[in-house]
Design an enzyme around this catalytic site. Structure first.
Site, PDB file in Angstrom:
ATOM      1  N   SER A 141       0.838  -1.191   0.000  1.00  0.00           N
ATOM      2  CA  SER A 141       0.000   0.000   0.000  1.00  0.00           C
ATOM      3  C   SER A 141       0.881   1.253   0.000  1.00  0.00           C
ATOM      4  O   SER A 141       1.680   1.437  -0.912  1.00  0.00           O
ATOM      5  CB  SER A 141      -0.965  -0.029   1.190  1.00  0.00           C
ATOM      6  OG  SER A 141      -1.984   0.928   1.056  1.00  0.00           O
ATOM      7  N   ASP A 171      -8.610  -5.682  -5.562  1.00  0.00           N
ATOM      8  CA  ASP A 171      -8.262  -4.586  -4.653  1.00  0.00           C
ATOM      9  C   ASP A 171      -9.221  -3.420  -4.848  1.00  0.00           C
ATOM     10  O   ASP A 171      -9.300  -2.844  -5.932  1.00  0.00           O
ATOM     11  CB  ASP A 171      -6.824  -4.145  -4.924  1.00  0.00           C
ATOM     12  CG  ASP A 171      -6.242  -3.283  -3.819  1.00  0.00           C
ATOM     13  OD1 ASP A 171      -6.976  -2.425  -3.292  1.00  0.00           O
ATOM     14  OD2 ASP A 171      -5.057  -3.459  -3.498  1.00  0.00           O
ATOM     15  N   HIS A 182      -6.862  -5.902  -1.141  1.00  0.00           N
ATOM     16  CA  HIS A 182      -5.823  -5.079  -0.532  1.00  0.00           C
ATOM     17  C   HIS A 182      -5.393  -5.718   0.784  1.00  0.00           C
ATOM     18  O   HIS A 182      -6.217  -6.241   1.530  1.00  0.00           O
ATOM     19  CB  HIS A 182      -6.388  -3.688  -0.270  1.00  0.00           C
ATOM     20  CG  HIS A 182      -5.384  -2.608  -0.112  1.00  0.00           C
ATOM     21  ND1 HIS A 182      -4.678  -2.070  -1.161  1.00  0.00           N
ATOM     22  CD2 HIS A 182      -4.959  -1.933   0.992  1.00  0.00           C
ATOM     23  CE1 HIS A 182      -3.885  -1.117  -0.727  1.00  0.00           C
ATOM     24  NE2 HIS A 182      -4.020  -1.022   0.575  1.00  0.00           N
TER      25      HIS A 182
END
Length: 411
Positions: free
Chosen positions: A249, A346, A379
């Site tokens: 991230s 994601d 994610h």
């Protein structure tokens, strides 16, 4: 029971069809449930099954509606079981990305004794207890100060084998959290535990967070940590000449930027002469173009966050600063070996971010890059032990071991 079973059915549906549109808050909800259910599907099935058995045993179910509810619940369990079985495909994707970089037969170049140490499949004990991060034989040295900024110590943790084998390869982990939250204590623990148990030295880094920090503070701290590692990691058995950076991230963004902006004076104030090159990077599900120049992102939520809290200027005001913060605009023929990992499920950082960076790197002659696009992965999918995360870790271990062996052969 009917309402409960419909919710369970949505949980299974969300794993296959995460929310990508507006309102953006739905994407966050989709992420939370998708991560939990998608990476722990068997645990969820067991919990839901026990709840159903409890309701039946307590006489709480009767009539056609409740019978339909049980059938719906059963269908959702089958869907989750199928989702679980597909997780092994992550290993194939990562190995395919590794072959883009090192060639079809790269595994054969790994010495047999090192190759045998890499697990063929996830261990049942790890899947049953996905949060058991303590690895036998691995020591964690906590809170080593690598720099003081305005009287505040910045710290890192070091994972290494207790017997400190010399000249070990080094992994530098940068945590995520949208540049405003997160810490070095909680992310990439499965990956670092696995590699440290195999003789790597793994370092996880703290950096200043926004809104207190303004970019480029974040990357400056990461580069200072890298310099500290190069100067001191030999004391912990590490080889300062072989460092791979990684992160997820915001950590994916920073690890990619670290790799692509080696020796960039703007990111090294006061230590411009220090060498900040690394030998490779494995960014996970990062944001690589703040400017959204290719329309990778469909909404403006990230631009609001970055503009108001991280860069503290809007794109229309200082476009050059937004480009400076974007790894995509640092792509050059000096890029180290990079393997990008991103899930196509994601909902927070769209996989198109990795598409864009991968394409830009591929177009430069001599740059080695691979891209693993993981089907249905959300994610932060590798925060804990799961069938998918372990398959990714084992495939990465093949890649990183081969990359290190290549480094040794060239010495």
């Amino acid at each position: 029971m009917l309402i409960l079973s419909l919710f369970w059915a949505w949980l299974a549906w969300n794993c296959y069809h995460p929310w990508r549109g507006k309102p953006e808050i739905f994407g966050v909800v989709s992420f939370i449930f998708g991560l939990l259910v998608g990476e722990l599907p068997l645990h969820i099935i067991v919990i839901e099954f026990l709840i159903t058995i409890g309701l039946i045993a307590g006489g709480g179910l009767y009539g056609l509606l409740d019978a339909s509810a049980v059938l719906i619940a059963g269908a959702s369990w089958l869907a989750l079981a199928q989702f679980y079985s597909q997780a092994d495909g992550a290993r194939t994707e990562v190995l395919g990305a590794a072959r883009q970089i090192l060639g079809e037969d790269f595994i054969d170049a790994i010495p047999p004794e090192r190759r045998r140490d890499i697990p063929a499949r996830p261990e049942l004990s790890e899947l049953i207890n996905p949060f058991a991060f303590k690895v036998p034989g691995v020591r964690r040295v906590r809170n080593v100060t690598y720099h003081e900024q305005d009287g505040r110590p910045l710290k890192l943790d070091i994972f290494h084998q207790e017997n400190l084998p010399p000249n070990a390869p080094v992994l530098l982990q940068i945590h995520g959290g949208a540049w405003v939250i997160g810490n070095k204590d909680q992310q990439a623990l499965p990956l670092m535990g696995q590699l440290a148990s195999r003789g790597w030295v793994c370092v996880t880094v703290q950096y200043r967070l926004s809104p207190g920090a303004t970019f480029p503070d974040h990357i400056i701290d990461c580069k200072r940590a890298l310099v500290w590692v190069k100067q001191h990691i030999a004391d912990y058995g590490g080889d300062p000449n072989f460092i791979i950076t990684t992160g997820g991230s915001a950590g994916g963004h920073l690890s990619a930027l670290l790799a692509l902006s080696a020796n960039e004076p703007a990111f090294q104030p006061g230590f411009e002469a220090e060498d900040t090159r690394v030998q490779g990077a494995v960014p996970f599900y990062g944001i690589y173009d703040f400017t959204n120049s290719l329309s990778q992102r469909r909404h403006k939520g990230l631009e609001e966050l970055v503009g108001k809290r991280v860069l503290k200027c809007m794109l229309s005001e200082e476009p050059e600063r937004w480009q400076q913060a974007s790894p995509l605009f640092h792509v050059s023929d000096q890029a180290p070996t990079m393997l990008l990992i991103h899930g196509d499920g994601d909902t927070l950082a769209p996989v198109e971010e990795s598409h864009a960076l991968y394409k830009a790197l591929r177009e430069i002659r001599g740059v080695r890059v691979g891209f693993a696009e993981l089907p249905h992965a959300q994610h932060a999918f590798e925060l804990w032990y799961s069938r998918r995360s372990l398959q990714v870790i084992y495939a990465l271990e093949y890649f990183l071991t081969a990359l290190h062996q290549e480094h040794l052969d060239q010495q």
